[in-house]
Scaffold this active site. Structure first.
Site, mmCIF file in Angstrom:
data_model
loop_
_atom_site.group_PDB
_atom_site.id
_atom_site.type_symbol
_atom_site.label_atom_id
_atom_site.label_comp_id
_atom_site.label_asym_id
_atom_site.label_seq_id
_atom_site.Cartn_x
_atom_site.Cartn_y
_atom_site.Cartn_z
ATOM 1 N N LYS A 77 -80.688 -12.278 90.043
ATOM 2 C CA LYS A 77 -80.587 -12.085 88.572
ATOM 3 C C LYS A 77 -79.386 -11.116 88.155
ATOM 4 C CE LYS A 77 -83.505 -11.708 84.167
ATOM 5 N NZ LYS A 77 -84.775 -11.212 83.765
ATOM 6 N N SER A 152 -86.696 -14.955 80.406
ATOM 7 C CA SER A 152 -85.314 -14.577 80.629
ATOM 8 C C SER A 152 -84.385 -14.714 81.722
ATOM 9 C CB SER A 152 -85.042 -13.127 80.211
ATOM 10 O OG SER A 152 -85.338 -12.255 81.216
ATOM 11 N N SER A 176 -90.840 -12.966 82.054
ATOM 12 C CA SER A 176 -89.406 -13.327 82.300
ATOM 13 C C SER A 176 -89.273 -14.164 83.633
ATOM 14 C CB SER A 176 -88.433 -12.350 82.041
ATOM 15 O OG SER A 176 -88.271 -12.404 80.456
#
Lengths: 487, 95, 481
Positions: A77, A152, A176
């Site tokens: 990420k 997210s 997330s």
């Protein structure tokens, strides 16, 4: 090769049926082929990946005891700082930021020999549940390009689901990891707060953020957790409680497992088809020896207001460092210092980020602190106590990850409150700091449904065992979306 | 709780965010709806409940007082928008 | 109107740790800009603070030294504001739960009265960097070497009623922190600096007047002068029926005036909240007790001991215990000389003259305590007399070597041989026959006055080397004939 688990790829690498370089090249070409549609990557670090793959092949040839992760292509990420690789947090603010240091999570995975394919797309500064808040554009759900992948960590989830990496890292502040895992039909684990170091992870809300693995199975998650979990002297909030062997008891039978089903997780707002999928999954657990017990987490509804005060408050302070002085975006021709601050931040941050900064600024400001911030923290304790009480009676708690399956791109962008309400089943886990997983448990309306399994503090081994047994008995986690090529 | 545009501009100033008038108008509505959402907390009696700042309620660890870091100025300055003589440059600060 | 001045002080003492409060970067001044920095001090994304053990110990030492309640659970809080030398956009400090709670200390005023000043609290916080205003393309340069340096902010009650009391208080704090070895006390370098809160009220009124805060005053002298000018300014306003604005002011020593710092007034809402990157600091009673039981001797205790052990006057004991360096110097000299009174006289007298003339601190003395002790040994064993010793000290100050080297080189050794002295005195008397006759014809009172003349002549003849103790009886005997 692309839809295989870490365990089977590790076997093939050792049997010389393939090499890490070959594997890496396969993944890089798949990314080229399919990511134009998905937009799951922000940066592809192909040169670094190939160099790491070569090194991994040498290591595999020389060392019989090389880590199981050696030579496995993964993605991170884009909020983990990676030495020498652009790290943007999906923000214009960090459009040009190349950290001269490495996060603990990525450095531990590097030490385990993984190959870093690149950095995945996300909601800007991890603020969002749909991955539509990215400076680099929305990520599409590989199961249906009209749908969001969740957020997210939407880029990581989409990339894993589409076979654009074997596994990925994500972070979970209010859901997330779990919600995008659920929307994309993969397995994701949010560990106990403090189980994994936050050093080098760009903070959203420090007391809620936690990094974890996103992969195609619980077993793969266990291998990654093994690499990243554990004490780190660089993070004061990282726990020094010893880690466990997360695969040692992964096959243990579930006889007598007491499963709590909180009635609040099955009330109004839950999509019927999602409810059915979850109920079927619970039945599967009963077949595996589990005993169901209805419980109550009475303060569940309060997790939304509590979270949407605490997270923005911490964020408003955490994001003050992005001021255009030492790194990141600085506006053109600032006329004075104030102008530099206000325009650099006003132009560098996207709308959702600015909104949350303002909510937090307001909640902490003079005259409102007690009514907002302190009140939210008192409610946070009530929410934690609900879980503590529940875990006196049950081994794990199960429920849906989200009230619906992945929604349409743009469907909720005009109604931020509806978007926030999507997080109802995930937020309380972060407020309490307990670990939880999302495990593929079927489909509703053609889209994947995730089962949420929550555990007591530091019970990751138990959660992985429970999820793994389910995956031994079901094949939901092996389903693949059919991809569309395109640039 | 309802905010007006001036409130929004005041908050934005405190947070050092430049907002155009139309931005402020937009944020006025979205901030108000968030504040309405969180207002439901006020109906809950939390008397005697201690605020919870960290989920684990652990205590702070201490670091030995030793110098562990070397000078890496050049690597750090490489990301800065404007530097000179080893310094970060900003528009003139007036005290 | 008769005004009463009310003063409270916030003193920032930089703790003498090796590394920073929250990072492993070195503390150090004069280093090239931004070379003593880490991710943490620069506020890089993803950087996290880890708390320095030694800073904690030092803060607890201070608390124990000022009789304060120690915060068994203290919490770091963020003070949020934007400033280019504040890299994270917040300062990590302590708000609701400081490490040191209420305490007090006693100060001795010039007239000898003792006054108790309350300590409200003392908390740990990190320092900011520095803005350099030299012209860099018309911009300001930011050096973050000082960022995250540990500070102890010591807040007093508004207990002081004059500039003199305020200075006495600051000197006592200075003395305590340097005795404890937790701060080098160097005010010129800003390692100890002072914010002064000051207000006036009509004598007899219970409520406080509106106060102003004078920021960052960094010498004892400036503290006194800043207070005087601020009292005058406030009194002028109040006498004219005006109102004092609550504000932050800066003292300008060149103009000897304070001026408003309007830039700092810009909507201060610091939005304090507990730092989520740091956990509560919890202490055990045992930890606190060990520190308390191992505190070094503090200035007041040392002064008392000097009076008791060395029979010094209260004044001398206070002067010699004012700083740890002074006290250590004195005790070393006394130990070598074997005579504390003599050591006290020389340290406070002759040595201080040289120090004062050159504006030097005891730690910068040209003559070490060992050297001065060596000199006094030679007075004690009658090798030289006091007068010669003064000239030897001058040579020592000028770097000519140890007392013994100088005495040897210059042939300053006292004559103590009785025969030689008698011979020399006889020579003096022969050369001054008329005065001898006059002496013998005088009454006892007159004789007493005249003896000084002969003594002087003898010393002159011996070039100061004759031991006065030996000269006197022989001179008396020979004069009487």
């Amino acid at each position: 090769m692309v839809d295989q688990s870490i365990t089977s790829l590790a076997k093939k690498l050792r049997a010389k049926e393939t090499s890490s370089v070959e594997l890496t090249q396969d993944f890089l070409s798949r990314i080229k082929q399919f990511d134009g549609q998905l937009n799951s990557y922000i940066t592809i670090s192909d040169e670094i990946a190939l160099a790491q793959a070569e090194a991994a092949d040498k290591k595999l040839a020389a060392d019989d005891n090389a880590s199981l992760l050696t030579g496995i292509p993964v993605a991170h990420k884009d909020l983990f700082c990676t030495n020498g690789i652009l790290t943007t947090c999906a923000s214009k603010m960090l459009n040009n930021f190349v950290p001269p240091y490495e996060s603990t999570v990525t450095s531990r995975m590097q030490a385990s020999g993984v190959v870093t394919l690149g950095k995945t797309n996300m909601d800007e500064f991890a603020m969002g549940s749909s991955n539509e808040n990215s400076h680099y554009g929305a990520v599409k759900n590989p199961w249906n390009l009209e749908k969001v992948p969740g957020g997210s960590s939407g880029g990581s989830a989409a990339a894993v689901a589409a076979g654009l990496c074997v596994a990925a890292t994500g972070t979970d502040t209010g859901g997330s990891i779990r919600q995008p895992a659920s929307f994309c039909g993969i397995t994701g684990l949010k560990p106990t707060y403090g189980r994994v170091s936050r050093f080098g992870m760009i903070a959203y809300a420090s007391s809620l953020d936690q990094a974890g693995p996103m992969a195609r199975s619980a077993e793969d998650c266990a291998h990654i957790l093994q690499s990243i979990a554990g004490f780190d002297a660089n993070d004061s909030t990282c726990s020094d409680i010893a880690t466990e062997d997360y695969t040692a008891s992964i096959d243990a039978p579930l006889d007598g497992l007491i499963i709590g089903l909180p009635k609040e997780y099955f009330g109004d707002g839950l999509d019927n088809d999602v409810a059915t999928a979850i109920q079927n999954a619970v039945k599967e657990f009963e077949k595996l020896g589990g005993k169901v017990k209805e419980i109550s987490l009475p303060n569940l509804n309060l997790s939304i207001p509590s979270y949407y005060v605490i997270a923005p408050s911490e964020a408003s302070s955490n994001l003050s460092r992005f001021d255009g002085v030492r790194y990141g975006y600085r506006c053109e021709d600032p006329k004075d210092l104030m102008d530099m601050y206000k325009r650099s931040r006003g132009e560098g941050f996207g709308k959702e980020v600015q909104k949350r900064i303002m909510v937090g600024t307001y909640a902490l400001s003079e005259g409102y602190y007690d009514a907002y911030y302190l009140k939210a923290q008192r409610i946070r304790r009530l929410i934690k106590e609900d879980f503590v009480k529940a875990f006196e009676e049950v081994d794990v708690i199960m429920g849906p990850v989200a009230p619906t399956t992945a929604f349409g791109i743009g469907a909720k962008t005009d109604d931020p409150i509806a978007m926030y309400l999507e997080d109802i089943y995930t937020l309380s886990v972060n407020l309490a700091g307990i670990p939880a997983m999302s495990v593929p448990a079927g489909f509703a309306n053609g889209m994947p449904v995730g089962l949420q399994i929550m555990g007591n503090y530091f019970s990751e081994a138990k959660l992985l065992n429970v999820a793994h047994k389910f995956q031994q008995a079901t094949d939901w986690h092996t389903k693949n979306p059919s991809l569309v090529e395109g640039a | 709780m309802s905010l007006d545009k001036q409130d929004v501009q005041k908050i934005a100033h405190l947070a050092r965010l430049s907002l155009s008038d139309s931005d402020a108008e937009q944020y006025k509505d979205s901030l108000t709806s968030i504040l309405d959402l969180v207002a439901q907390m006020q109906s809950i009696n939390t008397d005697g409940v201690e605020p919870l700042a960290h989920p684990l309620e652990a205590k702070q660890r201490l670091r030995d007082d030793i110098v562990t870091e070397e000078n890496r100025r050049d690597a750090f300055l490489a990301n800065a928008p404007q530097t000179e003589a080893g310094l970060f440059l900003v528009p003139k600060v007036i005290d | 109107m008769n005004w009463e001045v009310v003063i409270g002080l916030e003193i920032h003492a930089q703790l003498a740790t090796k590394s920073k409060l929250f990072s492993g970067a070195a503390i150090g001044f004069g280093a090239e800009p931004n070379t003593n920095t880490t991710l943490v001090d620069l506020g890089m994304p993803g950087a996290l603070p880890v708390f320095n053990k030694e800073a904690l110990r030092m803060a607890v030492m201070f608390g124990a030294a000022v009789n304060a309640k120690i915060g068994m659970t203290s919490v770091f809080a963020r003070k949020n504001y934007f400033y280019p030398d504040l890299p994270k956009g917040y300062q990590t400090s302590q708000m609701d739960h400081p490490i040191v709670g209420e305490g007090f200390l006693d100060i001795t005023l010039d007239d000898g009265t003792v006054k108790r000043v309350g300590i409200t609290r003392a908390h740990l916080e990190e320092d900011a960097g520095k803005s350099l205003h030299e012209d860099f393309q018309g911009m300001t340069g930011i050096d973050l070497n000082r960022s995250s340096t540990p500070l102890l902010e010591i807040v007093s009650e508004p207990d002081m009623r004059s500039a003199k009391e305020a200075v006495a208080y600051v000197k006592m704090i200075h003395s305590i922190v340097t005795y404890l070895g937790i701060c080098d006390g160097n005010m010129a370098e800003g390692n100890m600096r002072c914010d002064i809160n000051i207000s006036l009220r009509p004598k007899g009124q219970a409520e406080y007047g509106t106060r102003t805060e004078i920021k960052n005053v960094n010498s004892f002298r400036f503290i006194e002068r800043a207070i005087y000018t601020e009292i005058e300014r406030q009194a002028d306003i109040l006498e004219d029926g005006g109102k004092i604005t609550q504000e932050t002011r800066l003292y300008d020593p060149d103009k000897d005036e304070t001026r408003s710092m309007r830039s700092k007034e810009d909507a201060n809402d610091y939005r304090y909240f507990p730092c989520p990157d740091l956990l509560p600091v919890e202490l055990t009673q045992e930890y606190v007790d060990i520190i308390r039981n191992n505190l070094p001797e503090l200035p007041t205790q040392k002064a008392e001991r000097f009076m008791r052990e060395y029979k010094l006057s209260e004044y001398d004991a206070n002067v010699l215990s004012a700083t740890r360096a002074m006290a250590d110097y004195f005790e070393k000299v006394a130990e070598i000389a074997g005579n504390a009174k003599l050591a006290a006289n020389w340290v406070m007298g002759e040595l201080s003259k040289y120090l004062n003339t050159e504006g030097k601190d005891i730690t910068e003395s040209n003559v070490t305590s060992e050297q001065l002790g060596g000199l006094l040994v030679r007075i004690e064993d009658n090798t030289i007399n006091g007068k010669t010793a003064k000239s030897v000290l001058q040579s020592m100050w000028e770097g000519e070597g140890s007392a013994d080297q100088i005495i040897d080189a210059k042939g300053l050794k006292q004559v103590t041989d009785t025969g030689a002295i008698e011979e020399m005195i006889q020579g003096v008397l022969d050369a001054n026959a008329a005065q001898v006759e006059q002496f013998r014809a005088s009454d006892e009172d007159k004789q007493k006055k005249m003896i000084g003349f002969f003594m002087g002549q003898v010393m002159k003849a011996s070039q100061g080397k004759a031991n006065p103790g030996k000269v006197t009886p022989i001179l008396n005997k020979l004069l009487k004939g």
